[in-house]
Design a protein around this motif. Structure first.
Motif, PDB file in Angstrom:
ATOM      1  N   MET A  71       0.910  -1.367   0.162  1.00 53.29           N
ATOM      2  CA  MET A  71      -0.123   0.033  -0.077  1.00 53.29           C
ATOM      3  C   MET A  71       0.864   1.229   0.135  1.00 53.29           C
ATOM      4  SD  MET A  71      -2.973   0.589   2.815  1.00 53.29           S
ATOM      5  CE  MET A  71      -2.438   1.497   4.009  1.00 53.29           C
ATOM      6  N   VAL A  72       0.481   2.313  -0.515  1.00 52.58           N
ATOM      7  CA  VAL A  72       0.995   3.541  -0.587  1.00 52.58           C
ATOM      8  C   VAL A  72       0.218   4.589   0.208  1.00 52.58           C
ATOM      9  CG1 VAL A  72       2.183   5.423  -2.008  1.00 52.58           C
ATOM     10  CG2 VAL A  72       2.379   2.968  -2.805  1.00 52.58           C
ATOM     11  N   ASP A  73       0.946   5.040   1.040  1.00 55.07           N
ATOM     12  CA  ASP A  73       0.295   5.984   2.216  1.00 55.07           C
ATOM     13  C   ASP A  73      -0.909   5.227   2.829  1.00 55.07           C
ATOM     14  OD1 ASP A  73       2.042   7.943   1.858  1.00 55.07           O
ATOM     15  OD2 ASP A  73       0.783   9.090   0.292  1.00 55.07           O
ATOM     16  N   SER A  74      -0.869   5.905   4.076  1.00 55.49           N
ATOM     17  CA  SER A  74      -1.780   5.379   5.350  1.00 55.49           C
ATOM     18  C   SER A  74      -2.826   6.189   5.909  1.00 55.49           C
ATOM     19  CB  SER A  74      -0.825   4.904   6.481  1.00 55.49           C
ATOM     20  OG  SER A  74      -0.217   5.747   7.184  1.00 55.49           O
ATOM     21  N   GLN A  75      -3.143   7.432   5.427  1.00 52.30           N
ATOM     22  CA  GLN A  75      -4.109   8.255   5.726  1.00 52.30           C
ATOM     23  C   GLN A  75      -4.080   8.197   7.285  1.00 52.30           C
ATOM     24  OE1 GLN A  75      -7.946   7.159   3.772  1.00 52.30           O
ATOM     25  NE2 GLN A  75      -7.030   8.060   1.531  1.00 52.30           N
ATOM     26  N   PHE A  76      -5.658   8.172   7.951  1.00 52.74           N
ATOM     27  CA  PHE A  76      -5.576   8.310   9.241  1.00 52.74           C
ATOM     28  C   PHE A  76      -6.099   7.088  10.018  1.00 52.74           C
ATOM     29  CE2 PHE A  76      -6.587  12.398   7.268  1.00 52.74           C
ATOM     30  CZ  PHE A  76      -5.956  13.195   8.211  1.00 52.74           C
ATOM     31  N   PRO A  77      -5.818   6.888  11.311  1.00 53.52           N
ATOM     32  CA  PRO A  77      -6.239   5.701  12.113  1.00 53.52           C
ATOM     33  C   PRO A  77      -7.534   5.195  11.735  1.00 53.52           C
ATOM     34  CG  PRO A  77      -5.640   7.315  13.688  1.00 53.52           C
ATOM     35  CD  PRO A  77      -5.110   7.967  12.220  1.00 53.52           C
ATOM     36  N   GLU A  78      -8.547   6.216  11.934  1.00 51.93           N
ATOM     37  CA  GLU A  78      -9.986   5.895  11.730  1.00 51.93           C
ATOM     38  C   GLU A  78     -10.211   5.245  10.442  1.00 51.93           C
ATOM     39  OE1 GLU A  78      -8.585   8.911  12.472  1.00 51.93           O
ATOM     40  OE2 GLU A  78      -9.724  10.078  13.917  1.00 51.93           O
ATOM     41  N   MET A  79      -9.306   5.653   9.417  1.00 45.26           N
ATOM     42  CA  MET A  79      -9.444   5.131   7.873  1.00 45.26           C
ATOM     43  C   MET A  79      -9.020   3.721   7.781  1.00 45.26           C
ATOM     44  SD  MET A  79     -11.125   7.340   6.619  1.00 45.26           S
ATOM     45  CE  MET A  79     -11.393   6.575   4.985  1.00 45.26           C
ATOM     46  N   ILE A  80      -7.880   3.365   8.634  1.00 40.67           N
ATOM     47  CA  ILE A  80      -7.280   1.738   8.694  1.00 40.67           C
ATOM     48  C   ILE A  80      -8.343   0.907   8.343  1.00 40.67           C
ATOM     49  CG2 ILE A  80      -5.831   0.151   9.548  1.00 40.67           C
ATOM     50  CD1 ILE A  80      -4.240   2.571   8.118  1.00 40.67           C
ATOM     51  N   PRO A  81      -9.265   0.768   9.252  1.00 42.95           N
ATOM     52  CA  PRO A  81     -10.218  -0.526   9.090  1.00 42.95           C
ATOM     53  C   PRO A  81     -10.996  -0.351   7.870  1.00 42.95           C
ATOM     54  CG  PRO A  81     -10.387   0.541  11.376  1.00 42.95           C
ATOM     55  CD  PRO A  81      -9.396   1.581  10.484  1.00 42.95           C
ATOM     56  N   LYS A  82     -11.433   0.739   7.482  1.00 43.99           N
ATOM     57  CA  LYS A  82     -11.976   0.871   6.083  1.00 43.99           C
ATOM     58  C   LYS A  82     -11.013   0.519   4.806  1.00 43.99           C
ATOM     59  CE  LYS A  82     -14.133   4.967   8.419  1.00 43.99           C
ATOM     60  NZ  LYS A  82     -14.496   6.460   8.220  1.00 43.99           N
ATOM     61  N   LEU A  83      -9.956   0.889   4.965  1.00 46.74           N
ATOM     62  CA  LEU A  83      -9.127   0.556   4.015  1.00 46.74           C
ATOM     63  C   LEU A  83      -8.832  -1.020   3.987  1.00 46.74           C
ATOM     64  CD1 LEU A  83      -6.312   3.361   4.490  1.00 46.74           C
ATOM     65  CD2 LEU A  83      -7.891   3.293   2.786  1.00 46.74           C
ATOM     66  N   ARG A  84      -8.780  -1.523   5.153  1.00 46.63           N
ATOM     67  CA  ARG A  84      -8.600  -3.006   5.133  1.00 46.63           C
ATOM     68  C   ARG A  84      -9.895  -3.548   4.703  1.00 46.63           C
ATOM     69  NH1 ARG A  84      -4.835  -5.106   7.750  1.00 46.63           N
ATOM     70  NH2 ARG A  84      -3.718  -3.845   9.396  1.00 46.63           N
ATOM     71  N   GLN A  85     -11.115  -3.179   5.135  1.00 51.88           N
ATOM     72  CA  GLN A  85     -12.209  -3.891   4.538  1.00 51.88           C
ATOM     73  C   GLN A  85     -12.084  -3.698   2.882  1.00 51.88           C
ATOM     74  OE1 GLN A  85     -14.412  -5.447   6.199  1.00 51.88           O
ATOM     75  NE2 GLN A  85     -15.745  -5.756   4.337  1.00 51.88           N
ATOM     76  N   ALA A  86     -11.848  -2.360   2.693  1.00 54.89           N
ATOM     77  CA  ALA A  86     -12.001  -2.472   0.731  1.00 54.89           C
ATOM     78  C   ALA A  86     -10.949  -3.300   0.469  1.00 54.89           C
ATOM     79  CB  ALA A  86     -11.658  -1.010   0.528  1.00 54.89           C
ATOM     80  N   ILE A  87      -9.699  -3.453   0.893  1.00 60.54           N
ATOM     81  CA  ILE A  87      -8.591  -4.412   0.537  1.00 60.54           C
ATOM     82  C   ILE A  87      -9.050  -5.852   0.719  1.00 60.54           C
ATOM     83  CG2 ILE A  87      -6.551  -5.452   0.879  1.00 60.54           C
ATOM     84  CD1 ILE A  87      -5.451  -2.249   1.737  1.00 60.54           C
ATOM     85  N   LYS A  88      -9.960  -6.546   1.604  1.00 62.90           N
ATOM     86  CA  LYS A  88     -10.527  -7.521   1.667  1.00 62.90           C
ATOM     87  C   LYS A  88     -11.337  -7.851   0.618  1.00 62.90           C
ATOM     88  CE  LYS A  88      -9.141  -9.618   5.505  1.00 62.90           C
ATOM     89  NZ  LYS A  88      -9.007  -8.572   6.826  1.00 62.90           N
ATOM     90  N   GLU A  89     -12.432  -6.728   0.353  1.00 62.47           N
ATOM     91  CA  GLU A  89     -13.236  -6.975  -0.782  1.00 62.47           C
ATOM     92  C   GLU A  89     -12.692  -7.153  -2.127  1.00 62.47           C
ATOM     93  OE1 GLU A  89     -15.928  -3.788  -0.127  1.00 62.47           O
ATOM     94  OE2 GLU A  89     -16.576  -4.659   1.769  1.00 62.47           O
ATOM     95  N   LEU A  90     -11.431  -6.408  -2.274  1.00 58.83           N
ATOM     96  CA  LEU A  90     -10.818  -6.724  -3.431  1.00 58.83           C
ATOM     97  C   LEU A  90      -9.832  -7.891  -3.578  1.00 58.83           C
ATOM     98  CD1 LEU A  90      -9.773  -2.897  -3.601  1.00 58.83           C
ATOM     99  CD2 LEU A  90     -11.161  -4.142  -5.349  1.00 58.83           C
ATOM    100  N   GLY A  91     -10.202  -8.839  -2.824  1.00 63.58           N
ATOM    101  CA  GLY A  91      -9.274  -9.972  -2.613  1.00 63.58           C
ATOM    102  C   GLY A  91      -7.905  -9.997  -1.820  1.00 63.58           C
ATOM    103  N   GLY A  92      -7.473  -9.076  -0.970  1.00 64.61           N
ATOM    104  CA  GLY A  92      -6.339  -8.952  -0.311  1.00 64.61           C
ATOM    105  C   GLY A  92      -6.644  -9.553   1.083  1.00 64.61           C
ATOM    106  N   ASP A  93      -5.553  -9.641   1.795  1.00 62.77           N
ATOM    107  CA  ASP A  93      -5.667 -10.005   3.208  1.00 62.77           C
ATOM    108  C   ASP A  93      -4.738  -9.165   4.012  1.00 62.77           C
ATOM    109  OD1 ASP A  93      -6.321 -11.079   5.523  1.00 62.77           O
ATOM    110  OD2 ASP A  93      -5.295 -13.132   4.898  1.00 62.77           O
ATOM    111  N   ASP A  94      -3.846  -9.518   4.860  1.00 63.12           N
ATOM    112  CA  ASP A  94      -3.045  -8.439   5.756  1.00 63.12           C
ATOM    113  C   ASP A  94      -2.101  -7.624   4.687  1.00 63.12           C
ATOM    114  OD1 ASP A  94      -3.807  -9.571   7.756  1.00 63.12           O
ATOM    115  OD2 ASP A  94      -2.320 -11.097   8.220  1.00 63.12           O
ATOM    116  N   ILE A  95      -1.763  -6.289   5.205  1.00 65.21           N
ATOM    117  CA  ILE A  95      -0.967  -5.396   4.453  1.00 65.21           C
ATOM    118  C   ILE A  95       0.372  -5.527   4.961  1.00 65.21           C
ATOM    119  CG2 ILE A  95      -0.618  -2.958   4.119  1.00 65.21           C
ATOM    120  CD1 ILE A  95      -3.566  -2.389   5.313  1.00 65.21           C
ATOM    121  N   ASP A  96       1.130  -6.022   3.905  1.00 66.09           N
ATOM    122  CA  ASP A  96       2.577  -6.526   4.246  1.00 66.09           C
ATOM    123  C   ASP A  96       3.408  -5.296   4.245  1.00 66.09           C
ATOM    124  OD1 ASP A  96       2.313  -9.526   3.886  1.00 66.09           O
ATOM    125  OD2 ASP A  96       1.097  -8.917   2.080  1.00 66.09           O
TER     126      ASP A  96
END
Ligand SMILES: [Zn+2]
Ligand SMILES: [Zn+2]
Length: 306
Positions: A71-96
């Motif tokens: 991932m490039v850039d990490s925005q805000f802590p409040e956004m991390i769960p939402k980014l994670r969710q989007a990544i899951k829906e796109l077929g990803g898992d943990d952010i390496d």
């Protein structure tokens, strides 16, 4: 006392006086009309496995594939769960891996959460150096003291000029061309996908050149020219904020910076004060496209005055 009053009067007469009021992050974001808590993530897929995630703060570019998630850039802590969710829906898992394009809060405040969860954080070495301390960001009449990051949020991998990831079938170059928006900017070039993330070196609006912390107008131009030399007319160019753009937009932005820079330099050579420069409207024909120029001119003037 009299001397102090005279000094203040002198400053006021010289212009160039912007009373800076320190804001909390919440106040700052509210002032910009951004409510992080209610902000949702939207996705633009560039090609299978490569997506731009828009939320609050800097644009996120994410590579999802057999080898994992980068991932490039990490925005805000409040956004991390939402980014994670989007990544899951796109077929990803943990952010390496997460690469920070620079140290500003709107691109790196998600780091503590990511670091705690085992993501390898990566940045140019000067960006890490800035994250270790606390620094004042000065806007037109507001300021924000960005606190030092805890050690868990600091990049564990840094580089000086260039570093390459071979990941998910692409060659991903991290490029640094000296001080620009900050002293530690990275552009992240996905060679095979022909996509580059520019961080805040490039925006659809006038740049905020963080001259108080070593940012540099000439360096911003040099950085953009160096990137233009490396990419081509088909490259999709992701700015720090706003919609995905292209080579032509980066070229036009760089030309605008060069034109304005030359005008400002002439004005400085003639001894114009900052207020006189602002009054002379050196950006006039670009304002419709790039927005309110005041902060840009203030920082550009500061950069050229050094
Ligand atoms: Zn930004
Ligand atoms: Zn920034």
């Amino acid at each position: 006392m009299k001397n102090a009053i005279q000094f203040c009067l002198m400053l006021a007469m010289a212009g160039n006086v912007f009373a800076h009021e320190y804001k909390t992050l919440a106040e700052l974001m509210a002032g910009w009309g951004t409510d992080i808590a209610s902000r949702e993530v939207t996705v633009q897929t560039l090609q299978p496995g490569l997506h731009v995630l828009f939320g609050a703060g800097g644009n996120v570019l994410v590579s999802i594939g057999d080898q994992g998630v980068l991932m490039v850039d990490s925005q805000f802590p409040e956004m991390i769960p939402k980014l994670r969710q989007a990544i899951k829906e796109l077929g990803g898992d943990d952010i390496d891996f997460t690469i920070n394009t620079h140290w500003h809060f709107d691109h790196a405040d998600g780091n503590p959460m990511l670091g705690r969860e085992g993501t390898w954080l990566v940045a140019q070495e000067n960006a890490r150096r800035m994250m270790v301390g606390s620094h004042d960001l000065h806007y037109v009449d507001t300021s924000y003291r960005q606190p030092a990051y805890p050690s868990i949020a600091l990049p564990v991998i840094t580089y000086a000029d260039r570093m390459t990831f071979h990941f998910n079938g692409d060659r991903i170059d991290l490029l640094h061309f000296g001080a620009a928006h900050t002293t530690g900017d990275s552009a992240v070039l996905f060679r095979d996908a022909n996509v580059i993330h520019m961080g805040d070196v490039f925006n659809a609006r006038y740049p905020f050149i963080d001259a108080d912390n070593g940012g540099d107008l000439d360096g911003t131009i040099r950085f953009c020219r160096s990137v233009l030399d490396l990419i081509n007319r088909e490259t999709r160019v992701i700015p720090g904020h706003g919609p995905v753009l292209d080579y032509g937009a980066l070229e036009a932005y760089t030309s605008m910076l060069e034109t304005v820079r030359d005008r400002l330099q002439l004005m400085l050579d003639r001894g114009l004060t900052l207020d006189q420069v602002i009054a002379a409207q050196p950006t006039a024909e670009y304002d419709e496209q790039f927005g309110d120029p005041q902060l840009f001119i203030i920082k550009a003037y500061m950069s050229l005055s050094r």
